[in-house]
Design a protein around this motif. Structure first.
Motif, mmCIF file in Angstrom:
data_model
loop_
_atom_site.group_PDB
_atom_site.id
_atom_site.type_symbol
_atom_site.label_atom_id
_atom_site.label_comp_id
_atom_site.label_asym_id
_atom_site.label_seq_id
_atom_site.Cartn_x
_atom_site.Cartn_y
_atom_site.Cartn_z
ATOM 1 N N LEU A 269 0.853 -1.186 0.000
ATOM 2 C CA LEU A 269 0.000 0.000 0.000
ATOM 3 C C LEU A 269 0.892 1.240 0.000
ATOM 4 C CD1 LEU A 269 -3.002 0.877 0.198
ATOM 5 C CD2 LEU A 269 -2.723 0.911 2.680
ATOM 6 N N PHE A 270 0.880 1.966 -1.107
ATOM 7 C CA PHE A 270 1.691 3.180 -1.259
ATOM 8 C C PHE A 270 0.826 4.372 -0.852
ATOM 9 C CE2 PHE A 270 5.734 3.935 -3.746
ATOM 10 C CZ PHE A 270 5.953 5.200 -3.226
ATOM 11 N N ILE A 271 1.332 5.206 0.050
ATOM 12 C CA ILE A 271 0.533 6.287 0.636
ATOM 13 C C ILE A 271 1.221 7.627 0.429
ATOM 14 C CG2 ILE A 271 -0.533 7.155 2.759
ATOM 15 C CD1 ILE A 271 -0.325 4.266 3.831
ATOM 16 N N SER B 133 2.243 9.293 11.136
ATOM 17 C CA SER B 133 2.892 7.974 11.102
ATOM 18 C C SER B 133 2.545 7.173 12.347
ATOM 19 C CB SER B 133 4.404 8.120 10.949
ATOM 20 O OG SER B 133 4.983 8.734 12.083
ATOM 21 N N GLU B 134 2.486 7.828 13.518
ATOM 22 C CA GLU B 134 2.077 7.138 14.744
ATOM 23 C C GLU B 134 0.640 6.646 14.636
ATOM 24 O OE1 GLU B 134 2.771 10.005 17.775
ATOM 25 O OE2 GLU B 134 4.911 9.551 17.954
ATOM 26 N N ARG B 135 -0.207 7.466 14.040
ATOM 27 C CA ARG B 135 -1.609 7.084 13.858
ATOM 28 C C ARG B 135 -1.712 5.858 12.944
ATOM 29 N NH1 ARG B 135 -5.662 11.854 12.359
ATOM 30 N NH2 ARG B 135 -5.241 12.329 14.541
ATOM 31 N N MET B 136 -0.932 5.846 11.879
ATOM 32 C CA MET B 136 -0.959 4.690 10.963
ATOM 33 C C MET B 136 -0.419 3.442 11.645
ATOM 34 S SD MET B 136 0.008 6.091 7.132
ATOM 35 C CE MET B 136 1.498 6.986 7.556
ATOM 36 N N ARG B 137 0.651 3.607 12.410
ATOM 37 C CA ARG B 137 1.271 2.457 13.062
ATOM 38 C C ARG B 137 0.296 1.801 14.038
ATOM 39 N NH1 ARG B 137 7.169 3.486 14.927
ATOM 40 N NH2 ARG B 137 6.177 5.348 15.736
ATOM 41 N N ILE C 55 -6.694 8.096 9.323
ATOM 42 C CA ILE C 55 -5.825 9.222 8.954
ATOM 43 C C ILE C 55 -6.615 10.517 8.876
ATOM 44 C CG2 ILE C 55 -4.474 10.199 7.043
ATOM 45 C CD1 ILE C 55 -3.418 7.428 6.475
ATOM 46 N N GLU C 56 -7.867 10.447 8.410
ATOM 47 C CA GLU C 56 -8.646 11.655 8.150
ATOM 48 C C GLU C 56 -9.207 12.307 9.403
ATOM 49 O OE1 GLU C 56 -11.528 10.448 5.290
ATOM 50 O OE2 GLU C 56 -10.100 10.495 3.610
ATOM 51 N N PRO D 180 -6.104 15.913 8.093
ATOM 52 C CA PRO D 180 -5.258 15.184 7.135
ATOM 53 C C PRO D 180 -6.112 14.386 6.146
ATOM 54 C CG PRO D 180 -4.650 14.704 9.423
ATOM 55 C CD PRO D 180 -5.976 15.364 9.448
ATOM 56 N N SER D 181 -5.526 14.122 5.023
ATOM 57 C CA SER D 181 -6.105 13.175 4.067
ATOM 58 C C SER D 181 -4.951 12.528 3.322
ATOM 59 C CB SER D 181 -7.062 13.869 3.089
ATOM 60 O OG SER D 181 -6.364 14.747 2.242
#
Length: 605
Positions: A205-207, A232-236, A277-278, A290-291
């Protein structure tokens, strides 16, 4: 003392060891093992399924794995599926995600478990007694190491220097795995998916974070760094333990989704991540929403390298961003064909700017009150050597994206001035020319100087040049646009708002900007053909004309195609018009003929 290996290679069988490429000498608590790395990959941990099984409790079930690729041995922290070990992995005192092993590397799995990596050249120089002494020296060394807390802290837990992170496979800002660590993990998955009993499926998954540049430009680079760290912390936190999140650089991240049952599961994870993320976050007392755009590629395509699957995920990401950002796109073969087309387009367009393969067409602009030709709109075309005439809709947006629009726009400006100069010298001094300007051109602080330079070069008045910008250009970035438009007005350039009514603007914006005229979009003019009870086009057009005149703004109607359009627009007081009723866009020779003989008014209105 256990001195045997898992594949029955003992210290006494020195000649057999000597022929092997590499070995690991392992200290596992009080046990010493010698492991010849004959196979392509080895799993190391406490699991009964591990190829190199360790006994100490500080070792994870699947603590690490080694693999052979590109004439090198590599070691990676965690399981093949991406779950990191609980105590981490260190090589020569540095915590690592992935590491290319070199002769003499000292590996730490936990406090009581270590290994020494030796290659063939080092083993060849050892006699049997040297191997025995190496084993015992390591045992003594680690015994002293365990007894010396200060040495333990200094050697294995010292702070990693930022310049070391690239080598260690760690991104310095987010402390995530970096590109090299990601590539190593993906390549390992590709090489091992047929080795294990069941075939592994995974996805990449490329973000791309859509608003990173806005945060960076408006709040500064420190705020931009905080933004990246928080997202990045939110994604992790949103990912499963077995997935891998890496930062490639800038606002680009990649997630390796491992052990997925089917591709729908990968899409589901991506959708959940997109929602997380949003959610709004705060940076230095500023609330930010964010988006992100996502491109997804699956291992089902039987890729041979990490670069290939990353390329396709990136291609899908490009498609997502092209469709409006904040989207998820899944790679398919049509995208690859499109990517190849865009690569060829990029090459051809760069050649076109160098070799001046462009031509201008000219569409007449007519005074509806005086029934006379007053000027032209310059419309660029690309005269491709193989494909013929290419319309601007097929290359202008691409030129903006590839940062070629300044060169294309500069050529357009000079060529339009040159042609207008010829007409004015030979036939008419009353003509003007309208030139479309892209948002990126508008933000060129020297645009007014370039216009003055060309008008001076070709003996024109600056007022002969009309600049057309879309209303979205004004609304999207009002302050820089306001400054640029004011500079142009002070130079004597007249500003037209093109395609008015199609964006998010309104007439309330007109008094804020130095607008001379607006051009009603052709979609409203075409509505005039419909019955009055089926169309609001006529009433909208009348309202725009009336309110614009009240603000002192002239009105040009685009897309006049028949006498009915002309009759209603003249009755409504519209100032100027253009469209196929008067003429299609003309090449320079045809336009010159029209200037020479004048417009023939054949309509009774």
């Amino acid at each position: 003392m256990d001195t045997t290996t898992n594949d029955s290679v003992s210290l006494e069988k020195h000649e057999e060891i000597k022929r092997e490429r590499v070995v690991l000498i392992i200290i596992d608590g009080s046990r010493v093992k010698l492991k010849s790395l004959k196979k392509k990959a080895y799993f190391i941990g406490r699991s009964k399924e591990a190829d190199i099984r360790l006994k100490c409790q500080g070792v994870s079930r699947y603590h690490a794995y080694t693999y052979y690729q590109d004439d090198s041995h590599w070691i990676v922290d965690g399981s093949l599926e991406g779950t990191q070990s609980k105590n981490g992995l260190a090589v020569n005192g540095e915590k690592i995600c992935v590491h290319q092993l070199k002769n003499g590397d000292l590996i730490r799995f936990c406090q009581n478990v270590h290994a020494l990596f030796l290659d063939e050249s080092a083993i060849r120089e050892m006699g049997p007694s040297a191997v025995f002494l190496t084993r015992n020296a390591l045992k003594i060394l680690f015994r002293k190491y365990r007894q010396n807390a200060k040495y333990q802290h200094d050697f294995f837990d010292r702070k990693i220097k930022p310049e070391d992170n690239l080598v260690l496979g760690i991104d310095d800002l987010t402390k995530l795995p970096n590109r090299s660590a990601l590539l190593a993990r993906i390549n390992q998955l590709l090489s091992l998916k047929d080795i294990r009993k069941r075939r592994l499926q995974f996805a990449v998954l490329f973000i791309d974070l859509d608003k990173f540049k806005l945060v960076n430009d408006s709040l500064g680079h420190f705020a931009g760094d905080k933004f990246l760290i928080k997202v990045s912390e939110r994604m992790r936190k949103a990912l499963r333990p077995k997935d891998m999140l890496a930062r490639l650089g800038g606002d680009e991240f990649v997630i390796l989704l491992t052990e997925i049952n089917d591709f729908d599961e990968a899409i589901s994870v991506a959708r959940r991540l997109q929602n997380d993320i949003e959610k709004p976050l705060w940076i230095d007392r500023n609330e930010i929403f964010p988006s992100a755009s996502f491109g997804l590629a699956s291992s089902k395509a039987l890729y041979k390298s990490a670069e290939e699957i990353l390329r396709d995920a990136d291609t899908a990401l490009y498609q997502a961003k092209s469709c409006g950002r904040g989207r998820l796109e899944v790679f398919d073969e049509t995208m690859r064909l499109k990517a190849r087309h865009l690569l060829k387009l990029d090459s051809d367009l760069r050649k076109a700017t160098q070799q001046r393969e462009f031509v201008l067409f000219y569409q007449p602009i007519v005074s509806l009150r005086n029934k006379k030709l007053v000027g032209f709109e310059a419309l660029i075309r690309w005269q491709h050597p193989d494909k013929g005439l290419i319309m601007p809709s097929e290359f202008i947006a691409f030129a903006e994206e590839r940062h070629l629009i300044q060169e294309v726009g500069l050529w357009t400006l000079e060529e339009a001035c040159r042609q207008l100069s010829l007409w004015k010298e030979t036939y008419s001094s009353e003509l003007s020319i309208s030139i479309n300007i892209s948002p990126k051109q508008l933000l060129d602080t020297s645009l007014d100087k370039k216009i003055r330079r060309f008008t001076s070069l070709y003996n024109l008045s600056v007022s002969d040049i009309k600049i057309e910008v879309t209303e979205d250009t004004i609304v999207d970035d009002s302050q820089p646009s306001m400054q640029a438009l004011n500079q142009l007005k002070e130079s004597g350039v007249q500003i037209y708002i093109d395609d008015f009514g199609t964006g998010y603007s309104s007439l309330s914006y007109l008094h804020k900007f130095p607008v001379y005229a607006l051009k009603i979009d052709r979609s409203f003019i075409s509505e005039i053909d419909k019955k009055s009870d089926e169309s609001i086009g006529f009433s909208v057009t009348q309202s725009i004309i009336g309110l614009a005149h009240n603000l002192g703004v002239k009105v040009v109607a685009e897309g006049i195609e028949n006498a009915r359009h002309l009759f209603y627009l003249k009755a409504s007081g519209c100032d100027y018009g253009q469209g196929y009723l008067f003429s299609r866009p003309l090449n320079a020779e045809q336009a010159t003929d029209l200037v020479k003989h004048g417009l023939k008014w054949n309509w009774r209105c």
